[in-house]
Design a protein around this motif. Structure first.
Motif, PDB file in Angstrom:
ATOM      1  N   LYS A  58       0.827  -1.196   0.000  1.00  0.00           N
ATOM      2  CA  LYS A  58       0.000   0.000   0.000  1.00  0.00           C
ATOM      3  C   LYS A  58       0.868   1.255   0.000  1.00  0.00           C
ATOM      4  O   LYS A  58       0.587   2.226  -0.715  1.00  0.00           O
ATOM      5  N   ALA A  59       1.942   1.237   0.790  1.00  0.00           N
ATOM      6  CA  ALA A  59       2.843   2.383   0.861  1.00  0.00           C
ATOM      7  C   ALA A  59       3.543   2.623  -0.469  1.00  0.00           C
ATOM      8  O   ALA A  59       3.703   3.768  -0.911  1.00  0.00           O
ATOM      9  N   MET A  60       3.946   1.550  -1.148  1.00  0.00           N
ATOM     10  CA  MET A  60       4.569   1.702  -2.461  1.00  0.00           C
ATOM     11  C   MET A  60       3.577   2.234  -3.482  1.00  0.00           C
ATOM     12  O   MET A  60       3.940   2.982  -4.392  1.00  0.00           O
ATOM     13  N   THR A  89      -5.110  -6.570  -4.916  1.00  0.00           N
ATOM     14  CA  THR A  89      -4.038  -7.509  -4.595  1.00  0.00           C
ATOM     15  C   THR A  89      -4.354  -8.301  -3.335  1.00  0.00           C
ATOM     16  O   THR A  89      -4.090  -9.505  -3.252  1.00  0.00           O
ATOM     17  N   ALA A  90      -4.916  -7.621  -2.330  1.00  0.00           N
ATOM     18  CA  ALA A  90      -5.254  -8.300  -1.079  1.00  0.00           C
ATOM     19  C   ALA A  90      -6.291  -9.391  -1.305  1.00  0.00           C
ATOM     20  O   ALA A  90      -6.289 -10.422  -0.621  1.00  0.00           O
ATOM     21  N   ARG A  91      -7.148  -9.185  -2.271  1.00  0.00           N
ATOM     22  CA  ARG A  91      -8.204 -10.164  -2.538  1.00  0.00           C
ATOM     23  C   ARG A  91      -7.676 -11.401  -3.267  1.00  0.00           C
ATOM     24  O   ARG A  91      -8.067 -12.531  -2.960  1.00  0.00           O
ATOM     25  N   PHE A  92      -6.795 -11.186  -4.250  1.00  0.00           N
ATOM     26  CA  PHE A  92      -6.358 -12.302  -5.095  1.00  0.00           C
ATOM     27  C   PHE A  92      -4.944 -12.788  -4.774  1.00  0.00           C
ATOM     28  O   PHE A  92      -4.543 -13.845  -5.273  1.00  0.00           O
ATOM     29  N   GLY A  93      -4.190 -12.034  -3.977  1.00  0.00           N
ATOM     30  CA  GLY A  93      -2.802 -12.395  -3.712  1.00  0.00           C
ATOM     31  C   GLY A  93      -1.889 -11.773  -4.754  1.00  0.00           C
ATOM     32  O   GLY A  93      -2.303 -11.517  -5.888  1.00  0.00           O
ATOM     33  N   ALA A 135      -2.687 -11.499  -8.720  1.00  0.00           N
ATOM     34  CA  ALA A 135      -2.997 -10.126  -9.128  1.00  0.00           C
ATOM     35  C   ALA A 135      -2.054  -9.674 -10.233  1.00  0.00           C
ATOM     36  O   ALA A 135      -2.483  -9.027 -11.208  1.00  0.00           O
ATOM     37  N   PHE A 136      -0.771 -10.021 -10.111  1.00  0.00           N
ATOM     38  CA  PHE A 136       0.192  -9.650 -11.147  1.00  0.00           C
ATOM     39  C   PHE A 136      -0.124 -10.364 -12.460  1.00  0.00           C
ATOM     40  O   PHE A 136      -0.117  -9.745 -13.529  1.00  0.00           O
ATOM     41  N   ALA A 137      -0.406 -11.642 -12.382  1.00  0.00           N
ATOM     42  CA  ALA A 137      -0.712 -12.409 -13.593  1.00  0.00           C
ATOM     43  C   ALA A 137      -1.972 -11.879 -14.275  1.00  0.00           C
ATOM     44  O   ALA A 137      -1.987 -11.674 -15.502  1.00  0.00           O
ATOM     45  N   TYR A 138      -3.041 -11.641 -13.510  1.00  0.00           N
ATOM     46  CA  TYR A 138      -4.282 -11.123 -14.094  1.00  0.00           C
ATOM     47  C   TYR A 138      -4.058  -9.746 -14.724  1.00  0.00           C
ATOM     48  O   TYR A 138      -4.576  -9.450 -15.811  1.00  0.00           O
ATOM     49  N   MET A 165      -1.355  -0.469 -10.556  1.00  0.00           N
ATOM     50  CA  MET A 165      -1.356  -1.572  -9.592  1.00  0.00           C
ATOM     51  C   MET A 165      -0.111  -2.434  -9.750  1.00  0.00           C
ATOM     52  O   MET A 165       0.458  -2.913  -8.758  1.00  0.00           O
ATOM     53  N   LEU A 166       0.352  -2.624 -10.996  1.00  0.00           N
ATOM     54  CA  LEU A 166       1.439  -3.557 -11.257  1.00  0.00           C
ATOM     55  C   LEU A 166       2.799  -3.017 -10.821  1.00  0.00           C
ATOM     56  O   LEU A 166       3.649  -3.784 -10.356  1.00  0.00           O
ATOM     57  N   PHE A 167       3.013  -1.720 -10.957  1.00  0.00           N
ATOM     58  CA  PHE A 167       4.330  -1.175 -10.630  1.00  0.00           C
ATOM     59  C   PHE A 167       4.703  -1.391  -9.151  1.00  0.00           C
ATOM     60  O   PHE A 167       5.811  -1.857  -8.860  1.00  0.00           O
ATOM     61  N   PRO A 168       3.826  -1.070  -8.189  1.00  0.00           N
ATOM     62  CA  PRO A 168       4.170  -1.362  -6.789  1.00  0.00           C
ATOM     63  C   PRO A 168       4.411  -2.848  -6.537  1.00  0.00           C
ATOM     64  O   PRO A 168       5.258  -3.210  -5.709  1.00  0.00           O
TER      65      PRO A 168
END
Length: 395
Positions: free
Chosen positions: A127-129, A261-265, A269-272, A306-309
């Motif tokens: 979240k901070a990133m 990300t918290a929902r899917f891991g 999340a990265f793959a989706y 979302m992907l960069f962090p």
């Protein structure tokens, strides 16, 4: 901790804005210094060159120093040289000050990512990133219009404003941030830090994956304006309006992507996210209306926010004692990926005359990046480097 996150957001916004703010000043600077269009490009290139050249040095050095001091001194230097840009009396003075501002940013910027991993609780790091990434996204969205607004009273004003803001942020960092002593050996050489970091396959695969991602990302981004102009006959102002939507999507994704990300891991999340943007890039050339293209770009940059962090967090977890080195290497990988991706995309676009070749390049790079990240174990629950070391000790 919230005040630290607000400070990190503002620092990334200031450094990012300095990169984008020169664009609307180009015509005025050409006239003031009596230079050609080609020469004016050095105002951007000098900053990028200074950053890229010293980022690989700044990271390893900062891992042996107090990270707070590196950040504060880097911000003061960044503010000083940006301020001096406003006093530049000639072309080469401006180029020199822009170069030194880039060098200063190379010391300051990586400390943000490293400090987050060092100060924030593990469950809040992502979240901070995202908040720090949102600072960059906001600068991308507002940098050009902000530069135009400030330049109404003269081209010097934007440099004075950013320089003054950097001084204020340096003072706030000195007051608010706790000390962050060296996480690694103070006596280790620069090459020694890189050799230690890159031992094992996980770091190598991870950084190649990150390079490929940025290769495709910025290759496609660099020719977005050209394609929009060719396909929909947009003016410069029209392309700028699309850019505002991109920045908005990127900022929203950076702020609230952690919920997805918290929902899917992280791994899923990265793959989706990668599959989603790959499909959208493949569909872009076939969209008949500008409104559909704008919506697609908004969604692409929402996902990128979302992907960069996620990627930065995965890279930071490679080593707890080389976070500055990791941040700098990631930034250098991004710059090299941007340079080579833009050149490759330009070659493909000019040869084919169609954006489809560029969008296909982006999709292929994204999918290769996904495969390499998956193979590296970067998104596993345990740091791949620590896991590798444990297995070695058992053997």
């Amino acid at each position: 901790m919230n005040r630290n996150m607000a400070l990190f957001f503002l620092i990334m916004f200031a450094i990012g804005t300095d990169s984008f703010i020169v664009s609307p000043l180009m015509p005025t600077l050409r006239e003031s210094f009596g230079i050609t269009v080609a020469q004016s490009g050095w105002f951007v290139s000098a900053y990028a060159l200074g950053y890229a050249a010293f980022a690989l040095i700044a990271g390893p050095l900062s891992d042996g120093w107090n990270r707070k001091r590196v950040l504060v001194y880097g911000l003061f230097a960044f503010g000083l040289f940006t301020l001096l840009c406003g006093f530049a009396a000639g072309f080469w003075q401006m180029v020199a000050f822009r170069f030194l501002a880039g060098v200063s940013a190379a010391f300051a910027s990586p400390q943000i990512w490293a400090a987050i991993s060092q100060l924030v609780k593990p469950q809040n790091v992502l979240k901070a990133m995202g908040i720090a990434t949102a600072g960059l996204a906001a600068s991308q969205m507002l940098g050009v219009p902000l530069g135009s607004y400030l330049a109404a009273s003269g081209w010097h004003t934007p440099f004075f404003a950013i320089g003054a803001a950097a001084f204020v942020l340096a003072i706030l960092a000195a007051i608010l941030l706790p000390a962050m002593p060296a996480s690694g050996s103070k006596n280790a050489s620069i090459w020694g830090r890189y050799r230690s970091l890159m031992s094992g396959s996980a770091p190598k695969l991870s950084f190649i994956a990150y390079f490929l991602f940025q290769f495709g990302n910025f290759g496609a981004f660099s020719f977005m304006g050209t394609w929009l102009s060719d396909r929909f006959h947009l003016s410069v102002a029209g392309v700028g309006t699309v850019m505002l939507f991109l920045g908005l999507g990127n900022m929203i994704g950076s702020f609230w992507g952690s919920g997805f990300t918290a929902r899917f891991g992280q791994r899923h999340a990265f793959a989706y996210g990668v599959i989603f943007i790959s499909l959208l890039y493949l569909l872009l050339p076939f969209m008949p209306k500008l409104a559909l293209v704008e919506a697609a770009y908004f969604l692409i940059f929402l996902a990128l926010g979302m992907l960069f962090p996620l990627m930065m967090n995965a890279l930071q977890r490679l080593s707890p004692t080389a976070r500055g080195t990791i941040s700098s290497l990631a930034n250098s990988s991004m710059y090299f990926g941007t340079t080579l991706g833009s050149l490759t995309a330009g070659f493909l676009y000019s040869c084919s005359g169609a954006f489809m070749s560029v969008s296909l390049l982006a999709a292929v790079c994204f999918c290769l990046s996904l495969g390499l990240f998956s193979g590296s174990g970067a998104f596993s629950a345990v740091s791949p480097v620590l896991s590798h070391k444990k297995q070695t000790l058992k053997q």
